[in-house]
Enzyme design. Structure first.
Site, PDB file in Angstrom:
ATOM      1  N   ASP A 103       5.711  -7.088   2.816  1.00 17.13           N
ATOM      2  CA  ASP A 103       4.865  -7.549   1.709  1.00 17.13           C
ATOM      3  C   ASP A 103       5.722  -7.975   0.517  1.00 17.13           C
ATOM      4  OD1 ASP A 103       2.198  -7.909   1.155  1.00 17.13           O
ATOM      5  OD2 ASP A 103       1.725  -5.768   1.052  1.00 17.13           O
ATOM      6  N   SER A 146       0.838  -1.207   0.000  1.00 23.37           N
ATOM      7  CA  SER A 146       0.000   0.000   0.000  1.00 23.37           C
ATOM      8  C   SER A 146       0.871   1.255   0.000  1.00 23.37           C
ATOM      9  CB  SER A 146      -0.919   0.006   1.227  1.00 23.37           C
ATOM     10  OG  SER A 146      -0.165  -0.176   2.406  1.00 23.37           O
ATOM     11  N   GLU A 148      -9.266  -9.528   3.810  1.00 20.44           N
ATOM     12  CA  GLU A 148      -9.569  -8.142   3.443  1.00 20.44           C
ATOM     13  C   GLU A 148     -10.923  -8.059   2.739  1.00 20.44           C
ATOM     14  OE1 GLU A 148      -6.458  -5.897   1.533  1.00 20.44           O
ATOM     15  OE2 GLU A 148      -7.808  -4.236   1.068  1.00 20.44           O
ATOM     16  N   LYS A 162       4.487 -11.363   3.600  1.00 19.04           N
ATOM     17  CA  LYS A 162       3.067 -11.504   3.291  1.00 19.04           C
ATOM     18  C   LYS A 162       2.897 -11.589   1.777  1.00 19.04           C
ATOM     19  CE  LYS A 162      -0.086  -8.030   3.373  1.00 19.04           C
ATOM     20  NZ  LYS A 162      -0.613  -8.155   1.989  1.00 19.04           N
TER      21      LYS A 162
HETATM   22  O1  KIV Z   1      -0.408  -3.466   1.522  1.00 22.01           O
HETATM   23  C1  KIV Z   1      -1.048  -3.376   2.571  1.00 22.01           C
HETATM   24  O2  KIV Z   1      -1.001  -2.372   3.275  1.00 22.01           O
HETATM   25  C2  KIV Z   1      -1.892  -4.494   2.963  1.00 22.01           C
HETATM   26  C3  KIV Z   1      -2.751  -4.330   4.173  1.00 22.01           C
HETATM   27  C4  KIV Z   1      -3.873  -3.421   3.904  1.00 22.01           C
HETATM   28  C5  KIV Z   1      -3.218  -5.626   4.720  1.00 22.01           C
HETATM   29  O3  KIV Z   1      -1.900  -5.487   2.324  1.00 22.01           O
END
Ligand code: KIV
Length: 278
Positions: A96, A58, A195, A125
């Site tokens: 991520d 994000s 989500e 993630k």
């Molecule tokens: O990229 C991100 O911030 C996310 C969260 C919203 C879970 O995947």
């Protein structure tokens, strides 16, 4: 200063670990997670006892000003993970995996190696729950990389989904999503972000799976909650998602806002009925 802020500041925290998150689920202790992109925000999250900081892709939207997360690169995430690492001590750090960096096991292993060794993350993630994603999760797990899975609204699939929409609304879609949640857990995921899915579905998945679920727009029954920090501080320009809340409104500092968020998640006051799931 509110009492909950003093208490969190004063507490000597034990490091939050991946197995510790499962113990939190078993004890019914809610997990407070926020996205984080730099050392200063990380230090405030650390000071108030946020359990997990996520360097989310994000950052493409809220830091880089892009209209999707697709252009975010592995170098971007490694860079921001290193910054966040410097602000943390006990808070668990998850990074991520950007679009296409986990497209097959060898590519995912090379990317995860950078996120853990250069970035200092404790886990990665990745989005999706189909068969090939489960193979990647199994490969990472076999190589000692803890994985947080992410199903439901997966922003890297924006073009396939046709926009940012709630997922799992029909019976068929809910059954598919439930099957994906089971599959990522069976493949070895340690944590699961849900989500924008209906609260009842998120609750059913949470009760069934042994691993903790972290909701964002997924109702109050998940084992924890995550928000994009810029959204919950009210600093993301434009529209704020319906499931988010401005925790800085009426408070004097970013630190107080983070503390209030952790307190409301742990006491079950966030999300409330006004934060509609999805
Ligand atoms: O990229 C991100 O911030 C996310 C969260 C919203 C879970 O995947």
């Amino acid at each position: 200063m509110p009492a909950y802020l003093q208490a969190a500041d004063a507490a000597k925290r034990k490091p939050v670990t991946v197995p510790g998150l499962r113990r939190m689920k078993a004890h019914g202790d809610k997990i407070a997670m926020l996205t984080c992109y730099d050392a200063s925000f990380a230090a405030h999250m650390e000071a108030v006892g946020i359990d997990v900081a996520l360097v989310g892709d994000s950052l493409g939207n809220v830091v880089q000003g892009r209209s999707s997360t697709l252009p975010v690169t592995l170098d971007d995430i490694v860079y921001h993970t290193r910054l966040v690492r410097r602000g943390l001590a006990a808070t668990l750090l998850i990074a991520d995996m950007p679009f296409m960096t986990f497209r097959d096991p060898p590519t995912a292993l090379a990317a995860a190696a950078r996120l853990l060794s250069e970035g200092g993350a404790a886990a990665v993630k990745l989005e999706g729950g189909s068969g090939w994603v489960c193979e990647v999760i199994a490969a990472l797990t076999a190589h000692e990389v803890p994985v947080c899975a992410h199903v439901g609204l997966t922003p890297q699939s924006v073009h396939k989904m046709g926009g940012y929409r709630m997922q799992g609304k029909t019976d068929d879609a809910a059954a598919r999503l439930h099957a994906e949640a089971r599959a990522v857990a069976a493949a070895g995921a340690e944590l699961l972000v849900l989500e924008s899915v209906p609260a009842a579905l998120a609750g059913a998945i949470t009760r069934e799976l042994p691993i903790p679920t972290i909701g964002i727009g997924a109702g109050a029954e998940c084992d924890g909650q995550v928000l994009v920090s810029y959204d919950m501080l009210g600093i993301t320009p434009g529209h704020r998602p319906k499931f988010s809340k401005d925790f800085l409104a009426g408070r004097g500092s970013v630190r107080e806002a983070f503390a209030a968020y952790a307190d409301e998640v742990r006491t079950g006051r966030f999300p409330g009925p006004e934060q509609i799931a999805g």
